[in-house]
Design a protein around this motif. Sequence first.
Motif, PDB file in Angstrom:
ATOM      1  N   TYR A 145      61.157 -11.689 -22.818  1.00 53.16           N
ATOM      2  CA  TYR A 145      60.232 -10.430 -22.446  1.00 53.16           C
ATOM      3  C   TYR A 145      59.957  -9.676 -23.540  1.00 53.16           C
ATOM      4  O   TYR A 145      59.044  -8.975 -23.291  1.00 53.16           O
ATOM      5  N   SER A 146      59.890 -10.538 -24.987  1.00 54.47           N
ATOM      6  CA  SER A 146      59.832 -10.017 -26.449  1.00 54.47           C
ATOM      7  C   SER A 146      58.522 -10.140 -25.885  1.00 54.47           C
ATOM      8  O   SER A 146      57.212  -9.958 -26.367  1.00 54.47           O
ATOM      9  N   LYS A 147      58.261 -11.256 -25.314  1.00 54.29           N
ATOM     10  CA  LYS A 147      56.868 -12.406 -26.269  1.00 54.29           C
ATOM     11  C   LYS A 147      56.395 -11.533 -25.405  1.00 54.29           C
ATOM     12  O   LYS A 147      54.313 -11.339 -24.597  1.00 54.29           O
ATOM     13  N   ILE A 148      56.442 -11.884 -23.374  1.00 52.93           N
ATOM     14  CA  ILE A 148      55.602 -10.486 -22.468  1.00 52.93           C
ATOM     15  C   ILE A 148      55.083  -9.773 -22.850  1.00 52.93           C
ATOM     16  O   ILE A 148      53.948  -9.430 -23.119  1.00 52.93           O
ATOM     17  N   GLU A 149      56.019  -8.324 -23.830  1.00 54.06           N
ATOM     18  CA  GLU A 149      55.721  -8.155 -24.277  1.00 54.06           C
ATOM     19  C   GLU A 149      54.405  -7.549 -25.075  1.00 54.06           C
ATOM     20  O   GLU A 149      53.110  -7.102 -25.182  1.00 54.06           O
ATOM     21  N   ILE A 150      54.653  -8.481 -26.449  1.00 51.10           N
ATOM     22  CA  ILE A 150      53.688  -8.431 -27.770  1.00 51.10           C
ATOM     23  C   ILE A 150      52.447  -9.370 -26.478  1.00 51.10           C
ATOM     24  O   ILE A 150      51.231  -9.072 -26.849  1.00 51.10           O
ATOM     25  N   CYS A 151      52.344 -10.058 -25.453  1.00 56.00           N
ATOM     26  CA  CYS A 151      50.900 -10.503 -24.737  1.00 56.00           C
ATOM     27  C   CYS A 151      50.246  -9.436 -24.583  1.00 56.00           C
ATOM     28  O   CYS A 151      48.914  -9.463 -24.551  1.00 56.00           O
ATOM     29  N   GLU A 152      51.115  -8.672 -23.674  1.00 58.77           N
ATOM     30  CA  GLU A 152      50.527  -7.314 -23.098  1.00 58.77           C
ATOM     31  C   GLU A 152      49.926  -6.790 -23.989  1.00 58.77           C
ATOM     32  O   GLU A 152      48.851  -6.204 -23.908  1.00 58.77           O
ATOM     33  N   THR A 153      50.558  -6.697 -25.400  1.00 60.57           N
ATOM     34  CA  THR A 153      49.575  -5.008 -26.241  1.00 60.57           C
ATOM     35  C   THR A 153      48.248  -5.970 -26.814  1.00 60.57           C
ATOM     36  O   THR A 153      47.353  -4.974 -26.996  1.00 60.57           O
ATOM     37  N   LEU A 154      48.831  -7.140 -27.033  1.00 58.44           N
ATOM     38  CA  LEU A 154      47.448  -7.767 -26.857  1.00 58.44           C
ATOM     39  C   LEU A 154      45.715  -7.922 -26.533  1.00 58.44           C
ATOM     40  O   LEU A 154      45.041  -7.836 -26.338  1.00 58.44           O
ATOM     41  N   THR A 155      46.324  -8.199 -25.106  1.00 62.28           N
ATOM     42  CA  THR A 155      45.793  -8.203 -24.007  1.00 62.28           C
ATOM     43  C   THR A 155      44.875  -6.582 -24.030  1.00 62.28           C
ATOM     44  O   THR A 155      43.767  -6.371 -23.965  1.00 62.28           O
ATOM     45  N   ILE A 156      45.593  -5.999 -24.418  1.00 60.99           N
ATOM     46  CA  ILE A 156      45.198  -4.298 -24.423  1.00 60.99           C
ATOM     47  C   ILE A 156      44.480  -3.922 -25.241  1.00 60.99           C
ATOM     48  O   ILE A 156      43.557  -3.589 -25.200  1.00 60.99           O
TER      49      ILE A 156
END
Length: 245
Positions: free
Chosen positions: A73-84
Amino acid sequence: MKSSPAQLQQRGYIPNDYHNSYQQLNQNEILDLLQSDIAVNRTLAARLLKYSPPSKVKVEVIIKALTTEKKLYSKIEICETLTIYDAFALPYLLPYLGKIGKNQHNEVPEKDFGKKNYPLPRDIVARIISKMKPSVLPVLFDFIQTAEPCALSEAIDAIGFISFYNRPSDGFEVLEMVFHKHINNSLLRWKIYRACSAFEQSVAFLQKYQGIEQSHRLLKEVQRSLMLAQSKAIVVSPDAASGGS
């Protein structure tokens, strides 16, 4: 079996509204959390960073966190932030294409991808880029003209994915140029054949290589992409669209 709350926390899971109680944290405190030994803190930091403008410092710290993050879940959140962060983050991500994780294709797989959609890239950085807006495509097309094969392979996946769902009017010529530059690399040929499925302009190119591609596996990809590119090239006449006279 359903995971317990404790197990979810160990993987970095936090509820949707969890970050609301931490809005008062300043940038340095948030960036410190991103380097915490506790997974939920890293998830919290990545989520909080979504709600503030991107900066060079933020993006570099987030990408560094991505290179070491193991919790789901930490990795998912990091990826989403970079996408944004979208186009702002893209130049910082490009040097990491093909360098994080070991899930990338290193050779042409034996099994066909039989679906009519476009597969998400396996490389985590390419996957992040593939979810960005189509306005990043010109940067990606510039990048693939000089990229090393490892990064090039993953950038092509991102280009193919973005283009497949947004139908850009140009860019195929760059893919064709890169194809001829790396024509002896079967993995890159396969990746470019697949990306061609996003471009109706690729029909003549694919028809040519349908007749001369000697690898049976790659030929299957040519045929699949040709079918999809031809379907994009179909133009419905005004009479047909209105049901005729």
